[in-house]
Design a protein around this motif. Sequence first.
Motif, PDB file in Angstrom:
ATOM      1  N   TYR A   9       0.855  -1.178   0.000  1.00 11.61           N
ATOM      2  CA  TYR A   9       0.000   0.000   0.000  1.00 11.61           C
ATOM      3  C   TYR A   9       0.892   1.229   0.000  1.00 11.61           C
ATOM      4  O   TYR A   9       1.699   1.427   0.903  1.00 11.61           O
ATOM      5  CB  TYR A   9      -0.913  -0.009   1.231  1.00 11.61           C
ATOM      6  CG  TYR A   9      -1.823   1.187   1.313  1.00 11.61           C
ATOM      7  CD1 TYR A   9      -2.857   1.358   0.416  1.00 11.61           C
ATOM      8  CD2 TYR A   9      -1.637   2.147   2.294  1.00 11.61           C
ATOM      9  CE1 TYR A   9      -3.695   2.446   0.486  1.00 11.61           C
ATOM     10  CE2 TYR A   9      -2.475   3.243   2.389  1.00 11.61           C
ATOM     11  CZ  TYR A   9      -3.508   3.384   1.478  1.00 11.61           C
ATOM     12  OH  TYR A   9      -4.337   4.471   1.556  1.00 11.61           O
ATOM     13  N   ALA A  10       0.766   2.015  -1.038  1.00 14.61           N
ATOM     14  CA  ALA A  10       1.535   3.257  -1.147  1.00 14.61           C
ATOM     15  C   ALA A  10       0.557   4.375  -1.458  1.00 14.61           C
ATOM     16  O   ALA A  10      -0.131   4.347  -2.471  1.00 14.61           O
ATOM     17  CB  ALA A  10       2.575   3.145  -2.248  1.00 14.61           C
ATOM     18  N   SER A  11       0.471   5.338  -0.569  1.00 12.14           N
ATOM     19  CA  SER A  11      -0.464   6.433  -0.772  1.00 12.14           C
ATOM     20  C   SER A  11       0.017   7.648   0.002  1.00 12.14           C
ATOM     21  O   SER A  11       0.635   7.520   1.051  1.00 12.14           O
ATOM     22  CB  SER A  11      -1.861   6.036  -0.293  1.00 12.14           C
ATOM     23  OG  SER A  11      -2.730   7.140  -0.364  1.00 12.14           O
ATOM     24  N   ASP A  12      -0.291   8.809  -0.529  1.00 14.49           N
ATOM     25  CA  ASP A  12      -0.010  10.033   0.213  1.00 14.49           C
ATOM     26  C   ASP A  12      -0.948  10.152   1.411  1.00 14.49           C
ATOM     27  O   ASP A  12      -0.635  10.812   2.386  1.00 14.49           O
ATOM     28  CB  ASP A  12      -0.156  11.257  -0.696  1.00 14.49           C
ATOM     29  CG  ASP A  12       0.934  11.298  -1.757  1.00 14.49           C
ATOM     30  OD1 ASP A  12       2.006  10.689  -1.542  1.00 14.49           O
ATOM     31  OD2 ASP A  12       0.717  11.931  -2.799  1.00 14.49           O
ATOM     32  N   ALA A  13      -2.128   9.516   1.303  1.00 10.70           N
ATOM     33  CA  ALA A  13      -3.068   9.491   2.418  1.00 10.70           C
ATOM     34  C   ALA A  13      -2.629   8.409   3.392  1.00 10.70           C
ATOM     35  O   ALA A  13      -1.874   7.506   3.050  1.00 10.70           O
ATOM     36  CB  ALA A  13      -4.473   9.192   1.913  1.00 10.70           C
ATOM     37  N   ASP A  14      -3.117   8.475   4.614  1.00  9.11           N
ATOM     38  CA  ASP A  14      -2.750   7.451   5.577  1.00  9.11           C
ATOM     39  C   ASP A  14      -3.728   6.277   5.513  1.00  9.11           C
ATOM     40  O   ASP A  14      -4.578   6.209   4.634  1.00  9.11           O
ATOM     41  CB  ASP A  14      -2.654   8.038   6.987  1.00  9.11           C
ATOM     42  CG  ASP A  14      -3.927   8.765   7.389  1.00  9.11           C
ATOM     43  OD1 ASP A  14      -5.002   8.404   6.881  1.00  9.11           O
ATOM     44  OD2 ASP A  14      -3.840   9.675   8.216  1.00  9.11           O
ATOM     45  N   ALA A  15      -3.622   5.369   6.438  1.00  2.83           N
ATOM     46  CA  ALA A  15      -4.446   4.160   6.446  1.00  2.83           C
ATOM     47  C   ALA A  15      -5.929   4.464   6.677  1.00  2.83           C
ATOM     48  O   ALA A  15      -6.764   3.588   6.507  1.00  2.83           O
ATOM     49  CB  ALA A  15      -3.931   3.191   7.495  1.00  2.83           C
ATOM     50  N   ASP A  16      -6.268   5.704   7.046  1.00  7.26           N
ATOM     51  CA  ASP A  16      -7.678   6.072   7.201  1.00  7.26           C
ATOM     52  C   ASP A  16      -8.454   5.823   5.917  1.00  7.26           C
ATOM     53  O   ASP A  16      -9.642   5.488   5.965  1.00  7.26           O
ATOM     54  CB  ASP A  16      -7.831   7.538   7.598  1.00  7.26           C
ATOM     55  CG  ASP A  16      -7.396   7.795   9.026  1.00  7.26           C
ATOM     56  OD1 ASP A  16      -7.214   6.817   9.777  1.00  7.26           O
ATOM     57  OD2 ASP A  16      -7.241   8.968   9.387  1.00  7.26           O
ATOM     58  N   ALA A  17      -7.806   5.965   4.779  1.00 11.26           N
ATOM     59  CA  ALA A  17      -8.474   5.729   3.501  1.00 11.26           C
ATOM     60  C   ALA A  17      -8.987   4.297   3.410  1.00 11.26           C
ATOM     61  O   ALA A  17     -10.028   4.042   2.813  1.00 11.26           O
ATOM     62  CB  ALA A  17      -7.520   6.033   2.349  1.00 11.26           C
ATOM     63  N   ILE A  18      -8.288   3.359   4.009  1.00 10.14           N
ATOM     64  CA  ILE A  18      -8.720   1.961   4.018  1.00 10.14           C
ATOM     65  C   ILE A  18      -9.725   1.727   5.144  1.00 10.14           C
ATOM     66  O   ILE A  18     -10.783   1.130   4.949  1.00 10.14           O
ATOM     67  CB  ILE A  18      -7.512   1.022   4.198  1.00 10.14           C
ATOM     68  CG1 ILE A  18      -6.612   1.097   2.971  1.00 10.14           C
ATOM     69  CG2 ILE A  18      -7.963  -0.411   4.448  1.00 10.14           C
ATOM     70  CD1 ILE A  18      -5.304   0.360   3.133  1.00 10.14           C
ATOM     71  N   MET A  19      -9.419   2.201   6.323  1.00  9.87           N
ATOM     72  CA  MET A  19     -10.231   1.899   7.499  1.00  9.87           C
ATOM     73  C   MET A  19     -11.625   2.517   7.442  1.00  9.87           C
ATOM     74  O   MET A  19     -12.590   1.883   7.862  1.00  9.87           O
ATOM     75  CB  MET A  19      -9.511   2.349   8.771  1.00  9.87           C
ATOM     76  CG  MET A  19      -8.255   1.566   9.037  1.00  9.87           C
ATOM     77  SD  MET A  19      -8.595  -0.211   9.051  1.00  9.87           S
ATOM     78  CE  MET A  19      -7.007  -0.840   9.441  1.00  9.87           C
ATOM     79  N   VAL A  20     -11.766   3.729   6.937  1.00 12.04           N
ATOM     80  CA  VAL A  20     -13.078   4.361   6.866  1.00 12.04           C
ATOM     81  C   VAL A  20     -14.000   3.556   5.953  1.00 12.04           C
ATOM     82  O   VAL A  20     -15.157   3.290   6.294  1.00 12.04           O
ATOM     83  CB  VAL A  20     -12.970   5.829   6.398  1.00 12.04           C
ATOM     84  CG1 VAL A  20     -14.331   6.392   6.042  1.00 12.04           C
ATOM     85  CG2 VAL A  20     -12.313   6.670   7.488  1.00 12.04           C
ATOM     86  N   HIS A  53      10.345   2.946   3.013  1.00 11.50           N
ATOM     87  CA  HIS A  53       9.882   4.307   3.302  1.00 11.50           C
ATOM     88  C   HIS A  53       8.677   4.706   2.461  1.00 11.50           C
ATOM     89  O   HIS A  53       8.105   5.770   2.662  1.00 11.50           O
ATOM     90  CB  HIS A  53      11.010   5.313   3.077  1.00 11.50           C
ATOM     91  CG  HIS A  53      12.115   5.176   4.067  1.00 11.50           C
ATOM     92  ND1 HIS A  53      11.970   5.487   5.400  1.00 11.50           N
ATOM     93  CD2 HIS A  53      13.380   4.725   3.941  1.00 11.50           C
ATOM     94  CE1 HIS A  53      13.092   5.253   6.034  1.00 11.50           C
ATOM     95  NE2 HIS A  53      13.978   4.781   5.174  1.00 11.50           N
ATOM     96  N   GLU A  54       8.277   3.855   1.516  1.00  7.59           N
ATOM     97  CA  GLU A  54       7.192   4.218   0.606  1.00  7.59           C
ATOM     98  C   GLU A  54       5.968   3.320   0.679  1.00  7.59           C
ATOM     99  O   GLU A  54       4.879   3.740   0.315  1.00  7.59           O
ATOM    100  CB  GLU A  54       7.719   4.236  -0.834  1.00  7.59           C
ATOM    101  CG  GLU A  54       8.798   5.279  -1.054  1.00  7.59           C
ATOM    102  CD  GLU A  54       9.352   5.233  -2.463  1.00  7.59           C
ATOM    103  OE1 GLU A  54       8.814   4.479  -3.291  1.00  7.59           O
ATOM    104  OE2 GLU A  54      10.323   5.942  -2.717  1.00  7.59           O
ATOM    105  N   THR A  55       6.117   2.068   1.116  1.00  4.84           N
ATOM    106  CA  THR A  55       4.977   1.156   1.117  1.00  4.84           C
ATOM    107  C   THR A  55       4.852   0.416   2.443  1.00  4.84           C
ATOM    108  O   THR A  55       5.832   0.226   3.168  1.00  4.84           O
ATOM    109  CB  THR A  55       5.077   0.102  -0.015  1.00  4.84           C
ATOM    110  OG1 THR A  55       6.200  -0.737   0.225  1.00  4.84           O
ATOM    111  CG2 THR A  55       5.192   0.762  -1.378  1.00  4.84           C
TER     112      THR A  55
END
Length: 96
Positions: A9-20, A53-55
Amino acid sequence: MPPNLRHDYASDADADAIMVGLIAWLKVHQLDLMANEETRKQGIAFEVDFNNHETVDIPIKLDLTERAAVKTGEASCLDIKHLVEIQHTPPYADEF
């Protein structure tokens, strides 16, 4: 999630994008899990495994259930019917 199924998982957003999204799905399809604090404590678990550092890998464990009705039918055979999950309709519309 099976241990051999991994996604970087590589995203500028944090894990909230998945959890929400996950929690919104659970509130519709697994209301019994979300409605009880004790089942939430045991029924939802996740870890964050930093690859670099990226994923990251985010394995998620869910104790899901499926409603079924079982009755004795003709010739003592069991009749099994999978039931629709109880749906909670919130008094508002999600903006997502």
